[in-house]
Design a protein around this motif. Structure first.
Motif, PDB file in Angstrom:
ATOM      1  N   UNK A  22       4.436  -3.458  -2.712  1.00  0.00           N
ATOM      2  CA  UNK A  22       5.905  -2.731  -2.183  1.00  0.00           C
ATOM      3  C   UNK A  22       5.750  -1.274  -1.713  1.00  0.00           C
ATOM      4  N   UNK A  23       4.345  -0.825  -2.627  1.00  0.00           N
ATOM      5  CA  UNK A  23       4.026   0.922  -2.414  1.00  0.00           C
ATOM      6  C   UNK A  23       3.070   0.981  -1.588  1.00  0.00           C
ATOM      7  N   UNK A  24       2.344  -0.007  -2.059  1.00  0.00           N
ATOM      8  CA  UNK A  24       0.443   0.426  -0.876  1.00  0.00           C
ATOM      9  C   UNK A  24       0.849  -0.239   0.270  1.00  0.00           C
ATOM     10  N   UNK A  25       2.150  -0.648   1.246  1.00  0.00           N
ATOM     11  CA  UNK A  25       1.967  -1.135   2.148  1.00  0.00           C
ATOM     12  C   UNK A  25       2.553  -0.609   3.193  1.00  0.00           C
ATOM     13  N   UNK A  26       3.886   0.530   2.944  1.00  0.00           N
ATOM     14  CA  UNK A  26       3.463   1.254   3.739  1.00  0.00           C
ATOM     15  C   UNK A  26       3.294   2.782   3.511  1.00  0.00           C
ATOM     16  N   UNK A  27       2.652   2.779   2.034  1.00  0.00           N
ATOM     17  CA  UNK A  27       1.307   3.819   1.679  1.00  0.00           C
ATOM     18  C   UNK A  27       0.323   4.174   3.133  1.00  0.00           C
ATOM     19  N   UNK A  39       9.251   5.154  -5.265  1.00  0.00           N
ATOM     20  CA  UNK A  39       9.700   3.828  -5.583  1.00  0.00           C
ATOM     21  C   UNK A  39       9.480   3.703  -4.210  1.00  0.00           C
ATOM     22  N   UNK A  40      10.041   2.061  -3.999  1.00  0.00           N
ATOM     23  CA  UNK A  40       9.767   1.549  -2.353  1.00  0.00           C
ATOM     24  C   UNK A  40      10.454   2.347  -1.346  1.00  0.00           C
TER      25      UNK A  40
END
Length: 288
Positions: free
Chosen positions: A11-16, A125-126
């Motif tokens: 949930x964090x790495x995908x948008x980062x 957070x997300x």
């Protein structure tokens, strides 16, 4: 623009990783679940690698955001780990919240192989990851940080070098300690308002204009009042983080009585079936 690998598309790495691609960096992604990597590539411009080693090969910067100490070791080490693919002069940037112990261990291994290591846990957070508004606290050598910071800027509101290896993780522990006590206080305040027959929106409207104001109050009071806990950072992960904090406190002699108590309150939430609820669910145990 840099050649960047990103390991871990949760949930964090995908948008980062998405922000890196949007900023124009040449991004290669890897995830233990290939389906997530494919989903990312359908949404963003970048390449998929079959292994962490393949992703890291030729990268100037290798970012990781995985689960815990053991996950990080597995991603970094071994024949198919990222370290096996990294060249001299590259920099590994770890966004995972882990212990300072594993950070220093991996940093020493990296130095012995001729590349840098920056511990760079994040807060926000997300929502912060999706909006590119994360707070990033870093530890490591200043030269390595200087190379990483302009790339991290793609998803950071603030990024700062806090000291040598492990300093970023220690700063993240300060962050989690502060949040734990704050969320418990907010939970008790809203629970008290309910029991006293007061209107929670009206109470928050008044007290949020004074010294009681906080990000948690502004962003979570409405969902807490409605018993909705599917927003943000999960209780299971918070307990992992608080365990790291309490372990570090045993080593440095810090006294964390409130943190230890709130950790047990989160254990109660887990036993209620709320391990995947967000951290504002502390109020749920007061309503039992």
């Amino acid at each position: 623009m840099a050649r960047v690998a990103f390991l871990g598309l949760g949930v964090m790495g995908f948008p980062m990783a998405g922000h890196l691609a949007a900023a124009g960096h040449e991004v290669t992604v890897w995830n233990r679940s290939a389906a997530k990597a494919r989903a990312w590539s359908e949404k963003h411009k970048g390449r998929i690698a079959a292994t962490a080693r393949e992703a890291a090969s030729g990268a100037e910067l290798v970012m990781a955001c995985v689960g815990n100490d053991d996950d990080l070791r597995q991603v970094c080490l071994g024949d198919e780990g990222a370290f096996a693919g990294m060249g001299k002069g590259a920099v590994f940037v770890d966004h995972t919240t882990v212990s300072a112990t594993v950070t220093r261990e991996l940093s020493a291994i990296a130095a012995g192989r001729g590349f840098g290591f920056v511990d760079a846990p994040v807060s926000g957070g997300q929502a912060g990851a999706e909006n590119g508004q994360l707070s990033v606290m870093c530890g490591g050598e200043s030269d390595d940080y200087a190379r990483a910071e302009p790339v991290i800027a793609a998803y950071a509101r603030i990024c700062r070098l806090m000291g040598p290896s492990g300093a970023g993780q220690l700063t993240k522990m300060c962050n989690q300690i502060a949040i734990a006590g704050l969320v418990q206080g907010l939970s008790e305040s809203l629970h008290f308002a309910e029991k006293a027959g007061l209107s929670i929106p009206e109470v928050v409207e008044v007290i949020s204009q004074g010294a009681a104001a906080s990000w948690q109050m502004q962003n979570r009071y409405q969902t807490m009042a409605k018993n909705r806990f599917d927003f943000g950072f999960a209780v299971d992960w918070m307990r992992k983080d608080l365990g790291i904090c309490l372990g570090a406190a045993d080593e440095n002699g810090a006294s964390l009585p409130v943190t230890a108590l709130v950790d047990q309150f989160y254990k109660d939430v887990q036993q209620m079936g709320g391990g995947r609820w967000d951290t504002s669910s502390l109020i749920a145990r007061l309503r039992r």
